[in-house]
Motif scaffolding. Sequence first.
Motif, PDB file in Angstrom:
ATOM      1  N   MET A  51      35.839  36.137  28.899  1.00  0.00           N
ATOM      2  CA  MET A  51      36.422  37.369  28.599  1.00  0.00           C
ATOM      3  C   MET A  51      37.168  37.866  29.604  1.00  0.00           C
ATOM      4  N   ALA A  52      37.042  37.448  30.928  1.00  0.00           N
ATOM      5  CA  ALA A  52      37.477  38.088  31.893  1.00  0.00           C
ATOM      6  C   ALA A  52      38.958  38.289  31.977  1.00  0.00           C
ATOM      7  N   ARG A  53      39.746  37.292  31.649  1.00  0.00           N
ATOM      8  CA  ARG A  53      41.356  37.476  31.611  1.00  0.00           C
ATOM      9  C   ARG A  53      41.770  38.398  30.570  1.00  0.00           C
ATOM     10  N   SER A  54      40.949  38.955  29.684  1.00  0.00           N
ATOM     11  CA  SER A  54      41.195  39.978  28.927  1.00  0.00           C
ATOM     12  C   SER A  54      40.480  41.177  28.882  1.00  0.00           C
ATOM     13  N   TYR A  55      39.877  41.440  30.091  1.00  0.00           N
ATOM     14  CA  TYR A  55      38.714  42.676  30.360  1.00  0.00           C
ATOM     15  C   TYR A  55      39.364  43.360  31.324  1.00  0.00           C
ATOM     16  N   ALA A  56      39.783  44.618  31.323  1.00  0.00           N
ATOM     17  CA  ALA A  56      39.941  45.396  32.422  1.00  0.00           C
ATOM     18  C   ALA A  56      38.544  45.911  33.196  1.00  0.00           C
ATOM     19  N   TYR A  57      38.428  45.556  34.602  1.00  0.00           N
ATOM     20  CA  TYR A  57      37.190  45.778  35.221  1.00  0.00           C
ATOM     21  C   TYR A  57      37.276  47.231  35.489  1.00  0.00           C
ATOM     22  N   ARG A  58      35.797  47.868  35.697  1.00  0.00           N
ATOM     23  CA  ARG A  58      35.883  49.154  35.899  1.00  0.00           C
ATOM     24  C   ARG A  58      35.523  49.212  37.523  1.00  0.00           C
ATOM     25  N   TRP A  59      34.926  48.307  38.063  1.00  0.00           N
ATOM     26  CA  TRP A  59      34.396  48.643  39.561  1.00  0.00           C
ATOM     27  C   TRP A  59      35.063  47.911  40.698  1.00  0.00           C
ATOM     28  N   GLY A  60      36.032  46.873  40.336  1.00  0.00           N
ATOM     29  CA  GLY A  60      36.669  46.015  41.296  1.00  0.00           C
ATOM     30  C   GLY A  60      37.245  44.972  40.515  1.00  0.00           C
ATOM     31  N   GLU A  61      37.987  44.188  41.532  1.00  0.00           N
ATOM     32  CA  GLU A  61      39.048  43.142  40.938  1.00  0.00           C
ATOM     33  C   GLU A  61      38.745  41.877  41.611  1.00  0.00           C
ATOM     34  N   GLU A  62      39.260  40.703  40.874  1.00  0.00           N
ATOM     35  CA  GLU A  62      38.973  39.196  41.371  1.00  0.00           C
ATOM     36  C   GLU A  62      40.144  38.702  41.349  1.00  0.00           C
ATOM     37  N   GLY A  63      40.379  37.562  42.161  1.00  0.00           N
ATOM     38  CA  GLY A  63      41.445  36.967  42.164  1.00  0.00           C
ATOM     39  C   GLY A  63      41.398  35.556  43.148  1.00  0.00           C
ATOM     40  N   LEU A  64      42.138  34.724  42.785  1.00  0.00           N
ATOM     41  CA  LEU A  64      42.313  33.287  43.569  1.00  0.00           C
ATOM     42  C   LEU A  64      43.083  33.440  44.580  1.00  0.00           C
ATOM     43  N   GLY A  65      42.366  33.564  45.823  1.00  0.00           N
ATOM     44  CA  GLY A  65      42.982  33.592  47.108  1.00  0.00           C
ATOM     45  C   GLY A  65      43.610  34.982  47.422  1.00  0.00           C
ATOM     46  N   GLY A  66      42.767  35.972  46.760  1.00  0.00           N
ATOM     47  CA  GLY A  66      43.495  37.211  46.742  1.00  0.00           C
ATOM     48  C   GLY A  66      43.454  37.994  47.878  1.00  0.00           C
ATOM     49  N   PHE A  67      44.286  39.100  47.890  1.00  0.00           N
ATOM     50  CA  PHE A  67      44.585  40.203  49.158  1.00  0.00           C
ATOM     51  C   PHE A  67      44.534  41.326  48.358  1.00  0.00           C
ATOM     52  N   SER A  68      44.250  42.276  49.060  1.00  0.00           N
ATOM     53  CA  SER A  68      44.431  43.979  48.582  1.00  0.00           C
ATOM     54  C   SER A  68      44.353  44.913  49.819  1.00  0.00           C
ATOM     55  N   ASP A  69      44.810  45.968  49.393  1.00  0.00           N
ATOM     56  CA  ASP A  69      44.342  47.140  50.456  1.00  0.00           C
ATOM     57  C   ASP A  69      42.816  47.497  50.636  1.00  0.00           C
ATOM     58  N   ASP A  70      42.419  48.454  51.534  1.00  0.00           N
ATOM     59  CA  ASP A  70      41.108  48.604  51.824  1.00  0.00           C
ATOM     60  C   ASP A  70      40.309  49.337  50.783  1.00  0.00           C
ATOM     61  N   GLN A  71      41.081  49.903  49.824  1.00  0.00           N
ATOM     62  CA  GLN A  71      40.480  50.605  48.525  1.00  0.00           C
ATOM     63  C   GLN A  71      40.669  49.646  47.196  1.00  0.00           C
ATOM     64  N   GLN A  72      41.199  48.667  47.454  1.00  0.00           N
ATOM     65  CA  GLN A  72      41.679  47.825  46.384  1.00  0.00           C
ATOM     66  C   GLN A  72      42.451  48.492  45.218  1.00  0.00           C
ATOM     67  N   LEU A  73      43.062  49.119  45.555  1.00  0.00           N
ATOM     68  CA  LEU A  73      44.210  49.885  44.579  1.00  0.00           C
ATOM     69  C   LEU A  73      45.399  49.102  44.264  1.00  0.00           C
ATOM     70  N   LEU A  74      45.973  48.242  45.188  1.00  0.00           N
ATOM     71  CA  LEU A  74      47.058  47.168  45.119  1.00  0.00           C
ATOM     72  C   LEU A  74      46.471  45.982  45.266  1.00  0.00           C
ATOM     73  N   CYS A  75      46.526  44.936  44.168  1.00  0.00           N
ATOM     74  CA  CYS A  75      46.223  43.685  44.612  1.00  0.00           C
ATOM     75  C   CYS A  75      46.978  42.421  44.434  1.00  0.00           C
ATOM     76  N   PHE A  76      46.602  41.430  45.050  1.00  0.00           N
ATOM     77  CA  PHE A  76      47.463  40.259  45.081  1.00  0.00           C
ATOM     78  C   PHE A  76      46.778  39.174  44.855  1.00  0.00           C
ATOM     79  N   GLY A  77      47.183  38.046  43.788  1.00  0.00           N
ATOM     80  CA  GLY A  77      46.465  36.781  43.576  1.00  0.00           C
ATOM     81  C   GLY A  77      47.411  35.720  43.242  1.00  0.00           C
ATOM     82  N   VAL A  78      46.763  34.459  42.936  1.00  0.00           N
ATOM     83  CA  VAL A  78      47.661  33.572  42.410  1.00  0.00           C
ATOM     84  C   VAL A  78      47.005  33.147  41.364  1.00  0.00           C
ATOM     85  N   GLY A  79      48.031  32.620  40.420  1.00  0.00           N
ATOM     86  CA  GLY A  79      47.645  31.977  39.308  1.00  0.00           C
ATOM     87  C   GLY A  79      48.567  30.765  39.033  1.00  0.00           C
ATOM     88  N   LEU A  80      47.864  29.734  38.249  1.00  0.00           N
ATOM     89  CA  LEU A  80      48.423  28.354  38.358  1.00  0.00           C
ATOM     90  C   LEU A  80      48.188  27.756  36.927  1.00  0.00           C
TER      91      LEU A  80
END
Length: 896
Positions: A51-80
């Motif tokens: 479900m995860a690829r289709s579900y918008a999370y309420r409390w946080g974000e996940e990502g492969l090798g991910g980076f974000s700001d310290d409030q996790q507003l803007l997020c970066f991750g890798v897709g393959l």
Amino acid sequence: MTQEQVRLAENKAGTAPWQKFGPYLTERQWGTVREDYSPDGNAWGHVTHDMARSYAYRWGEEGLGGFSDDQQLLCFGVGLWNGHDPCLKERLFGLTNGQGNHGEDVKECYYYLDSTPTHAYQKMLYKYPQRRFPYERLLAENARRGRQEAEYELLDTGIFSQGRYFDVFIEYAKAGPDDLLVQLTVHNRGPKTAPLQVLPQLWFRNTWSWGYDGYRPKLHSNGPATVQAEHRDLGRYHLYCADSPKLLFCDNETNGARLYDLEAPEGHYFKDGINDYIVAGDQAAVNPAQQGTKVAAHYSLTLAPGASQRVCLRLSKAELAEPFADFDQLFAQRLGEADAFFNCLQETQPDPDARNIYRQAVAGMLWSKQFYYYDVTQWLDGDPAVDLPPAERRRARNSNWQHLHNADLISMPDKWEYPWYAAWDLAFHCIPLAVVDSEFAKNQLRLLTRDWYMHPNGQLPAYEWNFGDVNPPVHAWATWRVYKMDQKLNDGRGDTEFLESVFHRLMLNFTWWVNRKDRNNHNIFEGGFLGLDNIGVFDRSAPLPTGGYIEQADGTSWMAMYALNLMRIALELAKTNPVYQDIAGKFFEHFLYIAEAMTRAGDGSFNLWDEEDQFFYDVLHLPDDERIKLKVRSIVGLIPLFAVEVLDEELLEAMPAFTQRLRWLLDNRPQLSALVSRWQEPGKGERHLLSLLRRHRLEKLLRRMLDETEFLSDYGIRALSRHHLEHPYVYNTPEADFEVRYEPGESNSDLFGGNSNWRGPVWFPINYLIIEALQRFHFYYGDTLTVEYPTGSGQYLNLNGVANALAERLTGIFRRDTEGRRPAFGHDELLQRDPHFRDYLLFHEYFHGDDGHGLGASHQTGWTALVIRLLQPLAPIGGAVERPMPAKPELEPSGR
């Protein structure tokens, strides 16, 4: 001072926020309590991996090798995408609690390789198969296997045979606090040319769908291969993508049509739009207007055998005409600065293998930071724009923790298996963290004592699945250790403001323990679970099948240790404020009464020490007032070692009020004075010892602990004595028999369910505390006390020598042996021999008690990173000898 240390100083001063961006995404948001809105509390089933690829999370974000700001507003991750998988590889796959034959477990191959504490340079490796990822096979085989069999791992599937995989190195370098360079380097390790779709992704955490604030940030194309990100709180950022990839836009919103069979609104582009465009070829899944709240840069690579290719991006607040002109130079500079930082930390370590272990352990610690967001009241009540949660939730887990509101960067035990903090894990994490970033370590310790974490009654939150459970009280120990480490780093200047602020909160927590966990006010404590899972006869957090309750040797010992820790902190604070001398006296008195209870429990008719076995045991107190010793030889009986403190005459002379109270107690309460080890006889250098163990009992306990047929393995101290392999402990009741048998790794019992699957392995945090306790005993006894090591060998060492010998066994888990093999890798020849595996390390939750291979959560670097405190060159012990060896003198024992 290295350049990284300069950045740490700037970050601390607030002149340059170098830690604003970091690896703050989790590895798994699906299957967490925070995202669970089910009536039955089945977090693993409410949001699944599928479900995860289709579900918008309420409390946080996940990502492969991910980076974000310290409030996790803007997020970066890798897709393959390898062209064969049923979905993009955007997140890590693993088995849920009910799917794994030993509980939940990530089934991926990834390594945290490098990081500086400001995250100015960071590197990890993900190994991606070129063939279809074996999702179904991993599920089916683990479902088929029982508790008696090993877990079926990704390596067991043969998916990496013949090198048919890509090594994807994910690296970050900061040109400035708001200027992030990203380099993805892909290697084809296989024998044939292979295609790979690489999709770096940028997105905003969904904060607009819940009915509190409808503001929606925006991503849109702003020139060739450039994305502009606009957020009212963050400002404007630009993502620059080298080599002109195609940009794919959608929105970070739930695809209700796929998940819940709802009608899809016209003109909506959901979270899984990029997946559907790439995997299913659905051209309508992405927004042709080139805007949204999620975007991917689409790179299509073809790699010949042995070839590599790079993908370069830059996320910056600045508008840059030539964003990649200085890209390579900046990366080389930051890597060189990382080398200089670690060379400074390891300047006395000549062994390159040890340096590699050290650096990867630190990397695991720093990659495991996470923005953790959880407001229990909002979670229980539900959100205005979403259907109300079922009524059962009002009586569900954590319902009496409605004050708890967490929105902070926290060190996680394992960002996949344990993507939530745990109180005692975090305390251990702070020791290795303080080596590289003492400010962050201090802030972590402060955090759990804040009003919005700590319960109003004084309890510290245990962990997300049950904040009201009880972890061992090691927060004061960690606070004192971090204070001393930070003091050393600052040329003897101690941060007494930090020490004092945490101390006041810990006094509330100590009072909670005294009021809640001492059932009969006899200074014998319960505590329940206390982190020891399958090691006992019964589940100590549940009602006993026999009725009654357990008087815990470990719970009582932890409280004795807690009292001594608080006493020592109070004495430090009393150096500048004499008022704390009275408080130190209070905790000294607490320790005395607990010491008495350990030997004459409650009414004086029974005790937790067994003179026949020379060991401490839990005691089952039955409803008819009968007491039965539960004679399981486990680390429960070794924890009394930890309650030890040494006071020197100089300190006592500087504390007249404390000393007066101390002497009055010892003179007027002879039954207490007799229980304090050798108080009337000063030890080495006019020192005085406070301990639960007199010399006689200490020697007897160590004799058992250092016996290779019992606790001592080649890799440290086992959690359960090997004696119970041939002699299991059995407790009989009319309804059932309860057995505890030594198992060196995974437990055959699912008594506690889930990931509570260990029984006899080597566990780093307990071993570390044992080593530290031995050092403190040596600080008192010096060379006047030697013990046989190992028991029965005829060879004797002083206690500092034993501590060093144990440290060598523990670090040996990771080091190459004379044949080039690392015990942590077990019998897997790919890990042991392949040049693309053999030097990449995992820091497991615990280690097999007989062969040392890694078990449990595979990336629980947190407390296993204590290994870096043992990797410094050890004080020479001269080998095992027939007579005591002189130990390296120490000014004050403080672990390693």
